[in-house]
Design a protein around this motif. Structure first.
Motif: not given
Length: 156
Positions: A62-65, A74-82, A88-93, A127-132
């Motif tokens: 993946x990648x992120x900005x 900081x503001x994040x932008x991100x993308x996981x390989x399609x 199920x990789x999103x939370x660890x990513x 939400x699962x990793x603590x964002x609101x």
């Protein structure tokens, strides 16, 4: 899995820009869906050392900005390989991205990101990793105006 994060190379930028195609309705996130986003991704000057690539076991994952809005946010932008989305990789990513960001920018206390409101899969992950959820806003992109959700997480 062994993870490696580095500044995005031109080769990786071109792979993401031209080869990463998401299934519907997530094709919204294809780099080619918005000419301005595409140009920013492929132009090293526009990337401006703010784009990072993540590798796991020697494969692009993946990648992120990371945009430093002020000394503490900081503001994040991100993308996981399609082909890895929805598996199920999103939370660890996102957790690894947050750890990297907190280490690289030790003065930050808040991470923000924006997500298209239709993308409930991503919203649930954040939400699962603590964002609101902070608020909704309309954003012109991809040839239209879309509902987005601003999300944030305090890290200190």
């Amino acid at each position: 899995m062994k993870t490696h994060i580095q500044l995005m190379t031109q080769e990786t930028a071109m792979i993401i820009a031209d080869q990463w195609i998401y299934e519907e309705p997530y094709s919204f996130y294809d780099a080619s869906a918005d000419e301005e986003d595409y140009q920013e991704l492929i132009d090293p000057l526009q990337r401006n050392n703010q784009y990072y690539e993540m590798w796991k076991n020697d494969e692009l994952f993946g990648y992120f900005v990371v945009l430093l809005n002020n000394p503490t946010t900081v503001e994040l932008g991100l993308g996981l390989k399609p082909e890895l989305t929805g598996k199920g990789f999103g939370q660890s990513f996102i957790s690894e991205i947050m750890d990297f960001t907190a280490t690289k920018f030790p003065k930050i206390s808040k991470i923000e990101l924006s997500v298209a409101a239709f993308n409930q899969r991503a919203v649930k992950t954040y939400l699962a990793v603590g964002f609101t959820e902070s608020h909704h806003f309309l954003q012109k992109t991809n040839g239209g105006t879309y509902d987005f959700i601003k999300m944030e997480k305090q890290i200190k």
